[in-house]
Design a protein around this motif. Structure first.
Motif, PDB file in Angstrom:
ATOM      1  N   GLY A   1      28.740 -18.685  -1.465  1.00  0.00           N
ATOM      2  CA  GLY A   1      29.531 -18.136  -0.864  1.00  0.00           C
ATOM      3  C   GLY A   1      31.051 -19.338  -0.986  1.00  0.00           C
ATOM      4  O   GLY A   1      30.931 -18.573  -1.993  1.00  0.00           O
ATOM      5  N   GLU A   2      31.044 -19.876  -0.196  1.00  0.00           N
ATOM      6  CA  GLU A   2      32.018 -20.296  -0.832  1.00  0.00           C
ATOM      7  C   GLU A   2      31.846 -21.861  -1.254  1.00  0.00           C
ATOM      8  O   GLU A   2      31.037 -21.753  -1.489  1.00  0.00           O
ATOM      9  CB  GLU A   2      33.108 -20.440   0.342  1.00  0.00           C
ATOM     10  N   ASP A   3      33.041 -22.272  -1.870  1.00  0.00           N
ATOM     11  CA  ASP A   3      33.257 -23.240  -2.375  1.00  0.00           C
ATOM     12  C   ASP A   3      32.693 -24.742  -1.644  1.00  0.00           C
ATOM     13  O   ASP A   3      33.372 -24.582  -0.814  1.00  0.00           O
ATOM     14  CB  ASP A   3      34.197 -23.830  -3.839  1.00  0.00           C
ATOM     15  N   THR A   4      31.809 -24.605  -2.378  1.00  0.00           N
ATOM     16  CA  THR A   4      31.045 -26.468  -1.808  1.00  0.00           C
ATOM     17  C   THR A   4      30.897 -27.482  -2.407  1.00  0.00           C
ATOM     18  O   THR A   4      29.725 -28.312  -2.524  1.00  0.00           O
ATOM     19  CB  THR A   4      29.790 -26.236  -0.575  1.00  0.00           C
ATOM     20  N   GLY A   5      31.766 -27.472  -3.022  1.00  0.00           N
ATOM     21  CA  GLY A   5      31.848 -28.170  -4.595  1.00  0.00           C
ATOM     22  C   GLY A   5      31.176 -29.969  -3.622  1.00  0.00           C
ATOM     23  O   GLY A   5      31.466 -30.832  -4.415  1.00  0.00           O
ATOM     24  N   TYR A   6      31.750 -30.155  -2.257  1.00  0.00           N
ATOM     25  CA  TYR A   6      31.581 -31.245  -1.355  1.00  0.00           C
ATOM     26  C   TYR A   6      30.382 -31.821  -1.333  1.00  0.00           C
ATOM     27  O   TYR A   6      30.198 -32.926  -1.032  1.00  0.00           O
ATOM     28  CB  TYR A   6      32.937 -31.079  -0.487  1.00  0.00           C
ATOM     29  N   LEU A   7      29.390 -30.811  -1.882  1.00  0.00           N
ATOM     30  CA  LEU A   7      27.996 -31.198  -1.057  1.00  0.00           C
ATOM     31  C   LEU A   7      27.804 -31.412  -2.750  1.00  0.00           C
ATOM     32  O   LEU A   7      27.579 -30.484  -3.900  1.00  0.00           O
ATOM     33  CB  LEU A   7      27.072 -30.303  -0.338  1.00  0.00           C
ATOM     34  N   ASP A   8      25.894 -31.455  -2.991  1.00  0.00           N
ATOM     35  CA  ASP A   8      25.537 -32.048  -3.817  1.00  0.00           C
ATOM     36  C   ASP A   8      23.914 -32.440  -3.333  1.00  0.00           C
ATOM     37  O   ASP A   8      23.487 -32.281  -2.203  1.00  0.00           O
ATOM     38  CB  ASP A   8      26.025 -33.516  -4.692  1.00  0.00           C
ATOM     39  N   MET A   9      23.260 -32.238  -4.080  1.00  0.00           N
ATOM     40  CA  MET A   9      21.069 -31.931  -4.568  1.00  0.00           C
ATOM     41  C   MET A   9      21.088 -33.694  -4.820  1.00  0.00           C
ATOM     42  O   MET A   9      21.148 -33.583  -5.848  1.00  0.00           O
ATOM     43  CB  MET A   9      20.343 -31.285  -4.891  1.00  0.00           C
ATOM     44  N   ARG A  10      21.029 -34.645  -3.347  1.00  0.00           N
ATOM     45  CA  ARG A  10      20.230 -36.264  -4.363  1.00  0.00           C
ATOM     46  C   ARG A  10      19.068 -36.788  -3.442  1.00  0.00           C
ATOM     47  O   ARG A  10      18.838 -36.440  -2.062  1.00  0.00           O
ATOM     48  CB  ARG A  10      21.955 -37.300  -4.284  1.00  0.00           C
ATOM     49  N   ASP A  11      18.566 -37.623  -3.799  1.00  0.00           N
ATOM     50  CA  ASP A  11      17.757 -37.804  -3.294  1.00  0.00           C
ATOM     51  C   ASP A  11      19.013 -39.054  -2.201  1.00  0.00           C
ATOM     52  O   ASP A  11      18.884 -39.103  -2.233  1.00  0.00           O
ATOM     53  CB  ASP A  11      16.642 -38.650  -4.092  1.00  0.00           C
ATOM     54  N   ASP A  12      17.623 -39.454  -0.854  1.00  0.00           N
ATOM     55  CA  ASP A  12      18.016 -40.169   0.438  1.00  0.00           C
ATOM     56  C   ASP A  12      16.994 -40.767   0.184  1.00  0.00           C
ATOM     57  O   ASP A  12      15.968 -40.435   1.206  1.00  0.00           O
ATOM     58  CB  ASP A  12      18.182 -38.562   1.066  1.00  0.00           C
ATOM     59  N   PRO A  13      17.011 -41.589   0.435  1.00  0.00           N
ATOM     60  CA  PRO A  13      16.053 -43.132   0.533  1.00  0.00           C
ATOM     61  C   PRO A  13      15.939 -43.788   2.542  1.00  0.00           C
ATOM     62  O   PRO A  13      15.372 -44.006   2.985  1.00  0.00           O
ATOM     63  CB  PRO A  13      16.271 -44.344  -0.469  1.00  0.00           C
ATOM     64  N   TYR A  14      17.306 -43.206   2.705  1.00  0.00           N
ATOM     65  CA  TYR A  14      17.943 -43.584   3.832  1.00  0.00           C
ATOM     66  C   TYR A  14      17.180 -42.830   4.909  1.00  0.00           C
ATOM     67  O   TYR A  14      16.220 -42.954   6.047  1.00  0.00           O
ATOM     68  CB  TYR A  14      18.991 -43.562   4.009  1.00  0.00           C
ATOM     69  N   ASP A  15      16.525 -41.717   4.695  1.00  0.00           N
ATOM     70  CA  ASP A  15      15.817 -40.365   6.128  1.00  0.00           C
ATOM     71  C   ASP A  15      14.651 -41.207   5.070  1.00  0.00           C
ATOM     72  O   ASP A  15      13.701 -41.103   5.898  1.00  0.00           O
ATOM     73  CB  ASP A  15      16.603 -39.592   5.284  1.00  0.00           C
ATOM     74  N   LEU A  16      14.900 -41.132   4.142  1.00  0.00           N
ATOM     75  CA  LEU A  16      13.023 -41.762   3.493  1.00  0.00           C
ATOM     76  C   LEU A  16      12.319 -42.061   4.302  1.00  0.00           C
ATOM     77  O   LEU A  16      11.344 -42.637   4.889  1.00  0.00           O
ATOM     78  CB  LEU A  16      12.748 -41.050   2.338  1.00  0.00           C
ATOM     79  N   GLU A  17      13.128 -43.687   4.583  1.00  0.00           N
ATOM     80  CA  GLU A  17      12.466 -44.956   5.410  1.00  0.00           C
ATOM     81  C   GLU A  17      12.611 -44.314   6.571  1.00  0.00           C
ATOM     82  O   GLU A  17      11.355 -46.116   7.379  1.00  0.00           O
ATOM     83  CB  GLU A  17      13.644 -45.778   4.957  1.00  0.00           C
ATOM     84  N   ASN A  18      13.437 -43.970   7.299  1.00  0.00           N
ATOM     85  CA  ASN A  18      13.850 -43.899   9.011  1.00  0.00           C
ATOM     86  C   ASN A  18      12.526 -43.345   9.494  1.00  0.00           C
ATOM     87  O   ASN A  18      11.966 -42.152   9.146  1.00  0.00           O
ATOM     88  CB  ASN A  18      15.062 -43.099   9.530  1.00  0.00           C
ATOM     89  N   PRO A  19      11.281 -44.187  10.216  1.00  0.00           N
ATOM     90  CA  PRO A  19      10.452 -44.155  11.005  1.00  0.00           C
ATOM     91  C   PRO A  19      10.354 -42.519  12.196  1.00  0.00           C
ATOM     92  O   PRO A  19       9.212 -42.031  12.217  1.00  0.00           O
ATOM     93  CB  PRO A  19       9.956 -45.466  11.526  1.00  0.00           C
ATOM     94  N   LYS A  20      11.426 -42.793  12.203  1.00  0.00           N
ATOM     95  CA  LYS A  20      11.961 -41.437  13.742  1.00  0.00           C
ATOM     96  C   LYS A  20      11.995 -40.399  12.518  1.00  0.00           C
ATOM     97  O   LYS A  20      11.285 -39.480  13.249  1.00  0.00           O
ATOM     98  CB  LYS A  20      12.963 -41.576  13.690  1.00  0.00           C
ATOM     99  N   SER A  21      12.670 -39.893  11.533  1.00  0.00           N
ATOM    100  CA  SER A  21      12.091 -38.530  10.599  1.00  0.00           C
ATOM    101  C   SER A  21      10.491 -37.411  10.765  1.00  0.00           C
ATOM    102  O   SER A  21       9.216 -38.831  10.318  1.00  0.00           O
ATOM    103  CB  SER A  21      12.198 -39.066   9.101  1.00  0.00           C
ATOM    104  N   VAL A  22      10.792 -36.903  11.149  1.00  0.00           N
ATOM    105  CA  VAL A  22       9.789 -36.267  11.498  1.00  0.00           C
ATOM    106  C   VAL A  22       8.820 -36.148  10.431  1.00  0.00           C
ATOM    107  O   VAL A  22       9.309 -35.790   8.697  1.00  0.00           O
ATOM    108  CB  VAL A  22      10.216 -34.876  11.548  1.00  0.00           C
ATOM    109  N   VAL A  23       7.691 -36.341   9.972  1.00  0.00           N
ATOM    110  CA  VAL A  23       6.376 -36.555   8.865  1.00  0.00           C
ATOM    111  C   VAL A  23       5.148 -35.508   9.896  1.00  0.00           C
ATOM    112  O   VAL A  23       5.089 -35.845  10.616  1.00  0.00           O
ATOM    113  CB  VAL A  23       5.961 -37.351   8.099  1.00  0.00           C
ATOM    114  N   LYS A  24       4.840 -35.232   9.121  1.00  0.00           N
ATOM    115  CA  LYS A  24       3.030 -34.359   9.559  1.00  0.00           C
ATOM    116  C   LYS A  24       2.053 -34.570   8.374  1.00  0.00           C
ATOM    117  O   LYS A  24       2.144 -34.298   6.719  1.00  0.00           O
ATOM    118  CB  LYS A  24       2.980 -32.837   9.461  1.00  0.00           C
TER     119      LYS A  24
END
Length: 604
Positions: free
Chosen positions: A254-277
């Motif tokens: 769609g429109e230019d979304t160059g301000y976003l990228d794909m990157r690993d997020d250790p903070y989300d991974l570390e947070n025990p509240k993040s949903v995991v099954k």
């Protein structure tokens, strides 16, 4: 020379770091001015209230409404009910019912009190703005016009929790503000800018106990994220599962979304509240139920032809996974570094068993032959015959479904390796679905006893992870600019000036207090008369005047003489004599002496 080279290289590194993270370390006061202006108000379609033909509203502020060409003021504390009857709106207030046609607007005005907004029945939150009620498809259509910062007070604590760290709430405030302003500035001919649901952003009105949110909104007032001179689309979600996603991967180009990228997020991974099954697959199973039934059913379906040829039952309840030697996931859906895997692989040994279902025999009474020979009436007896009393038919009691007979488990020869698409086959088989997007991130870990399969990501994964932001602020002490820099690495922060317009004051017509109704002038205390009437003298009372009028006591027996005192109705007088001047008498009390006209006296 080496020193100069080192400094040059260091300068380049610093410059590169600033370019790569334009938001990092940017204090609120240092945010540059944004181009243009924010809208003065946002128009919010209030669908969550589920109004149909009635709206019960408490006015905790000062509002007016134009009803039938007349402006009505509803002061603080008023309660009104808006009814839709036919295709017309009516308002019930203080025992009156007033018709307002096909539309009604409650306009907010300046109020000296602390709160100034509306509360709807069933909600204790305050809706701070002008409310427009119209009719659409036979039901009420409420649209609230509210200032941007006031709107955020009803969004941020519901999109993120008020208990989150302040810097995380600030990041959420900027993201939500940017989304709302961008949507409003691009609004077409619609009668509203945003809905109050997840179609846009959840809005539930303001609660004053959400003090963290109020501080976060206040300290980031007007701040939005920009990219290439325009407002960025600040996507956010609950949890990205440990890796951010690209817009084009989730929704297409769609429109230019160059301000976003794909990157690993250790903070989300570390947070025990993040949903995991999690699904645990034991390497060695002694019991059939140790392996999830869904996986056994999927494998049995895949091996159905083989099992049937060997005489075994091709169902999950007849397949036992004896051992698992390998489990893996691979084949990313998108280009590197994507970890959105699409294939699940498993290597295992199994045992199968036979199944025999019992034959159910039922009895039937055949009557067709009889009906071919004799005509039978179901409603009347044959002539000369009496009708027998019918005997109630006994309904047979239900019997339990017979249990199938299974043979013993027989091991199959050798290992089997199978591959399944994660979406939807393996995900359904292992009950690892989290959201509707089919974009969960799968990982496989191995222990001494089992393979542990985990599924993560709650939401689309694009932009800011709210649980990641919480962990960055709470565990690592990062500021809101650092959080936004991580999730929107190509964006810059800019601040709009305040766009809130001053509320109109109430017309002086409504603020002017009515004069108090006139009250009777209090009568003065009547004067005493204690003297004794002499020869030719008598007592009289002032009577022949109005209740609140008076009789002039004059210094001489004529109308031009000075007035000595006002005599009120009921005043007793000692009449000393009649004067030669016609109609005048000489009178006195214990206090004063003078002349009055006799026609206003009643002789005792």
């Amino acid at each position: 020379m080496k020193t100069r080279s080192f400094r040059f290289i260091l300068s380049l590194c610093l410059l590169a770091s600033l370019l790569l993270a334009p938001l990092r370390g940017l204090g609120t006061d240092a945010v540059p001015a944004a181009p243009g202006a924010m809208p003065a108000v946002l128009r919010i379609l209030l669908t969550r209230l589920e109004l149909t033909t009635q709206a019960d509203i408490a006015i905790d502020g000062t509002y007016t409404a134009d009803i039938g060409g007349v402006t009505m003021l509803f002061p603080h504390g008023s309660e009104i009910t808006v009814l839709l009857i036919g295709d017309r709106l009516y308002i019930d207030f203080a025992g009156m019912r007033l018709g307002s046609g096909s539309a009604l607007t409650l306009t907010r005005h300046q109020d000296a009190g602390g709160e100034n907004g509306l509360r709807f029945a069933g909600s204790d939150a305050l809706y701070e703005g002008d409310l427009s009620l119209t009719v659409r498809d036979g039901v009420l259509r409420p649209v609230l016009s509210i200032a941007v910062e006031d709107y955020l007070l009803g969004v941020v604590p519901y999109e993120m929790s008020d208990s989150f760290p302040l810097e995380a709430l600030k990041a959420q405030s900027v993201a939500a503000r940017t989304y709302a302003v961008r949507k409003a500035l691009r609004n077409g001919p619609s009668d509203y800018d945003l809905a109050d649901t997840t179609n846009d952003q959840v809005f539930k009105g303001r609660r004053f106990d959400y003090t963290n949110t109020a501080e976060a909104v206040r300290e980031t007032a007007g701040v939005c994220a920009f990219y290439n001179g325009g407002l960025a689309m600040c996507y956010y979600g609950s949890s990205n599962g440990g890796q951010t996603e690209l817009v084009e991967n989730q929704w297409g180009a769609g429109e230019d979304t160059g301000y976003l990228d794909m990157r690993d997020d250790p903070y989300d991974l570390e947070n025990p509240k993040s949903v995991v099954k999690t699904a645990v697959l034991p390497k060695t199973a002694l019991d059939i139920e140790q392996t999830p039934y869904g996986l056994r059913a999927l494998i049995a379906k895949t091996l159905q032809e083989t099992l049937e040829k060997q005489g075994y039952d091709p169902a999950g309840e007849s397949l036992r996974i004896d051992s698992i030697s390998a489990v893996s996931v691979d084949t990313p859906k998108f280009a590197a570094p994507s970890r959105l895997y699409t294939m699940f692989h498993i290597t295992f040994t199994y045992s199968a068993r036979t199944r025999t279902d019992p034959v159910i025999i039922t009895s039937h009474i055949l009557t067709s032959a009889l009906t071919d020979e004799i005509e039978i009436s179901l409603f009347t007896a044959a002539p000369g015959q009496e009708t027998a009393t019918p005997v109630p038919t006994q309904t047979p009691a239900p019997t339990a479904t017979p249990t199938p007979v299974y043979g013993p488990f027989v091991p199959a020869s050798g290992e089997v390796s199978l591959s399944f698409p994660i979406f939807p086959d393996a995900e359904k088989a292992l009950s690892l679905s989290i959201n509707q997007y089919e974009n969960e991130l799968w990982t496989v870990a191995q222990t001494d006893q089992a393979f542990v399969v985990e599924s993560r990501r709650f939401g689309h994964g694009v932009g800011m992870s709210q649980y990641g932001a919480e962990w960055m602020a709470g565990q690592y002490g990062m500021g809101y600019a650092d959080i936004l820099s991580f999730y929107y690495p190509g964006a810059v922060l800019m601040r709009y000036p305040s766009a809130a317009k001053a509320l109109p004051s109430v017309s002086s017509v409504f603020t002017k207090e009515a004069d108090p109704p006139p009250s009777p002038t209090p009568r003065p205390t009547l004067m005493p008369v204690t003297g004794t009437a002499g020869e030719g003298q008598w007592y009289a009372t002032v009577e022949n005047i109005g209740e609140n009028s008076w009789l002039n006591l004059r210094a001489e027996p004529n109308l031009a003489a000075d007035i000595l005192m006002l005599l009120y109705k009921g005043q007793r007088l000692l009449v000393l004599e009649r004067m030669p001047q016609e109609g005048w008498v000489h009178v006195k009390t214990d206090v004063v002496e003078g002349y009055v006209m006799e026609e206003f006296l009643e002789k005792e």
